[in-house]
Design a protein around this motif. Structure first.
Motif, mmCIF file in Angstrom:
data_model
loop_
_atom_site.group_PDB
_atom_site.id
_atom_site.type_symbol
_atom_site.label_atom_id
_atom_site.label_comp_id
_atom_site.label_asym_id
_atom_site.label_seq_id
_atom_site.Cartn_x
_atom_site.Cartn_y
_atom_site.Cartn_z
ATOM 1 N N ALA A 103 25.180 18.551 66.027
ATOM 2 C CA ALA A 103 23.846 18.137 66.016
ATOM 3 C C ALA A 103 23.032 19.366 66.166
ATOM 4 N N VAL A 104 22.287 19.720 65.465
ATOM 5 C CA VAL A 104 21.336 20.884 65.537
ATOM 6 C C VAL A 104 19.984 20.248 65.866
ATOM 7 N N ALA A 105 19.367 21.006 67.146
ATOM 8 C CA ALA A 105 18.059 20.437 67.418
ATOM 9 C C ALA A 105 16.876 20.379 66.564
ATOM 10 N N PHE B 81 10.331 16.274 56.059
ATOM 11 C CA PHE B 81 11.227 17.006 55.351
ATOM 12 C C PHE B 81 11.820 18.210 56.020
ATOM 13 N N ASP B 82 13.255 18.727 56.008
ATOM 14 C CA ASP B 82 13.637 19.924 56.689
ATOM 15 C C ASP B 82 13.122 21.024 55.817
ATOM 16 N N PRO B 83 13.120 22.271 56.546
ATOM 17 C CA PRO B 83 12.320 23.250 55.882
ATOM 18 C C PRO B 83 13.595 23.994 55.079
ATOM 19 N N PHE B 84 13.555 23.535 53.735
ATOM 20 C CA PHE B 84 14.709 23.688 53.024
ATOM 21 C C PHE B 84 15.112 25.311 52.509
ATOM 22 N N ARG C 68 15.614 22.508 63.245
ATOM 23 C CA ARG C 68 15.096 23.769 63.784
ATOM 24 C C ARG C 68 15.856 24.920 63.147
ATOM 25 N N VAL C 69 15.403 25.792 62.262
ATOM 26 C CA VAL C 69 16.160 26.721 61.532
ATOM 27 C C VAL C 69 16.757 27.877 62.518
ATOM 28 N N ALA C 70 15.846 28.168 63.749
ATOM 29 C CA ALA C 70 16.313 28.987 64.706
ATOM 30 C C ALA C 70 17.506 28.560 65.132
#
Ligand SMILES: *Cc1c(COP(=O)(O)O)cnc(C)c1O
Length: 463
Positions: free
Chosen positions: A202-204, A241-244, A212-214
């Motif tokens: 799981a990514v935060a 929506f995720d930051p694609f 979270r892209v970072a």
């Protein structure tokens, strides 16, 4: 008895009568079912009778027993889970699909329905702004569509690592890393389980549930080997929506396959106004969506879109001697787990043909506008608070404490004038609203707001 029209007519005539009766009742009936599964079972279950009965009588018996146990999911005041209600053209096309009875697995065998599905696939890719060379598989739902996308992903990342998973299986294979946002839909886990890939890392996520892209970049850098990244278009609670653009770029920089679960959110791409929400998503490798949610076709209809046809066909195609003479490359059955299959793309074609490009955009924008209307109305109710940023079709509400939120939710469900489901999001009880039905109009919104106001005000059950 041969299969002549006269043999079918009495049962089909009765089915039409019951369909007319049901659809006439939907706008005004209470939303919840009026009885329990056990009660329905008591009237139609029991030991299998020794003797049969005439088809038309079977249909009458079925409709009478089942109707009290039906939930009015097609009502414009149904906002539970993420569902939808059939529109006329796809419903009628679905009837015909059953009537034609085509096992739509191979193009040369059932050219009529195969061609309709191909036309629907081409329209979908155009409408969603996805690569025209992608493969489209019509499956049962987004769970299966996720399974297809991730099955193609598994093939490709292992092939890139020099491992032929279709022949050698997973035992002894390089470990496949799967990374997914903390607020992914559970069906992603289910699909990975079917594929033997286990639970993803799981990514935060941020306060709206977006990956979270970072953190994704850090996780990607922390390991190596075959990697799959799952992103999301449309969070179940917030609609976010995720930051694609950024997420796909960082995933691709690490050689990962990127799959997007957009069961309801992918449809934002069909609206010039909302397209910005999926900005950059066309660079992914596979996408999953449902036609039975936002597009409002009957169950069950999901769509898997794979940018690399060779990957999905490697994972799902089957060559066999008894199909000789009918099997070419990229058959309908080569893009889905099923062999025998219903032509699920036919109702999709009918929905798209009835709406046109403009109609699809208006459908999606209309759902979003209704979500805003509901959120604005509920925000004006004493004690109610909207806890997500409403940017798509989802609205989450609290009424103070968790206990009070659950109490209001229960009273609202018992009231029956509108239907919104309870959930837990970011460690709070919430009332969840998903606007997914094409038929929701101003009156439905007004009646639903009135029901929320009524139940939020009263301490006891509504009179
Ligand atoms: C509904 C949903 C799914 C699962 O779709 P089914 O059609 O029920 O299989 C997957 N992901 C998201 C985000 C969903 O909303």
């Amino acid at each position: 008895m041969t299969a002549r029209w006269e043999v079918f007519a009495p049962a089909l005539d009765r089915a039409l009568v019951h369909a007319r009766h049901w659809l006439t009742s939907v706008p005004d009936r209470p939303i919840p079912a009026q009885t329990t599964a056990d009660a329905v079972l008591a009237s139609i279950g029991g030991p299998l009778p020794d003797d049969g009965r005439a088809p038309e009588l079977v249909i009458d018996e079925l409709a009478a027993a089942v109707e009290p146990g039906l939930m009015a999911i097609g009502s414009g005041r149904f906002f539970g889970w993420v569902m939808g209600g059939s529109q006329p053209a796809p419903l009628a096309a679905d009837w015909l699909t059953s009537t034609w009875d085509q096992n739509s697995a191979m193009r040369a065998a059932t050219p009529g329905t195969a061609a309709v599905e191909e036309a629907a696939a081409t329209w979908l890719l155009d409408l969603l702004g996805l690569p025209g060379s992608a493969d489209v598989g019509f499956a049962t739902g987004a769970t299966t569509a996720n399974f297809i996308g991730l099955g193609a992903a598994r093939h490709q990342v292992l092939a890139d690592a020099g491992w032929d998973v279709e022949t050698a299986g997973l035992t002894g294979a390089p470990r496949v890393r799967v990374l997914a946002g903390a607020e992914r839909h559970g069906s992603v886990d289910l699909a990975l389980r079917y594929l033997g890939l286990g639970t993803p890392t799981a990514v935060a996520a941020d306060d709206q549930g977006r990956i979270r892209v970072a953190d994704l970049a850090r996780e990607l850098a922390a390991g190596d080997g075959p990697t799959i990244v799952c992103l999301q278009a449309g969070n179940l609670h917030s609609g976010a929506f995720d930051p694609f653009g950024e997420a796909i770029a960082v995933a691709h920089a690490h050689g990962a396959w990127v799959h997007v679960d957009g069961a309801f959110g992918l449809w934002a791409a069909a609206s010039p106004r909302l397209r910005v929400l999926v900005d950059g998503y066309a660079a992914a490798d596979s996408w999953a969506t449902d036609a039975h949610k936002t597009l409002n076709v009957p169950y069950d209809c999901g769509v898997a879109i794979i940018a690399r046809p060779d990957a999905v066909r490697a994972a799902f195609s089957l060559q066999t001697a008894y199909f000789a003479g009918f099997q070419g490359a990229g058959e309908p059955m080569d893009k889905v787990p099923e062999m025998s299959r219903r032509a699920r793309g036919v109702p999709v074609w009918a929905a798209l043909r009835a709406l046109g490009r403009r109609g699809v955009a208006e459908l999606v924008e209309g759902l979003v506008d209704r979500a805003h209307q509901l959120a604005e109305g509920i925000a004006r109710i004493d004690g109610a608070e909207i806890v997500n940023d409403v940017e798509f079709t989802q609205v989450c509400v609290t009424f103070g404490s968790d206990e009070r939120t659950r109490e209001v939710t229960e009273r609202l469900l018992a009231d029956g004038a509108t239907w919104m489901s309870g959930s837990r999001w970011r460690d709070r009880a919430v009332l969840r609203i998903s606007v997914s039905n094409w038929s929701t109009d101003d009156e439905d919104v007004a009646l639903s707001l009135e029901a929320v106001r009524r139940t939020a005000a009263g301490p006891g059950p509504a009179a």
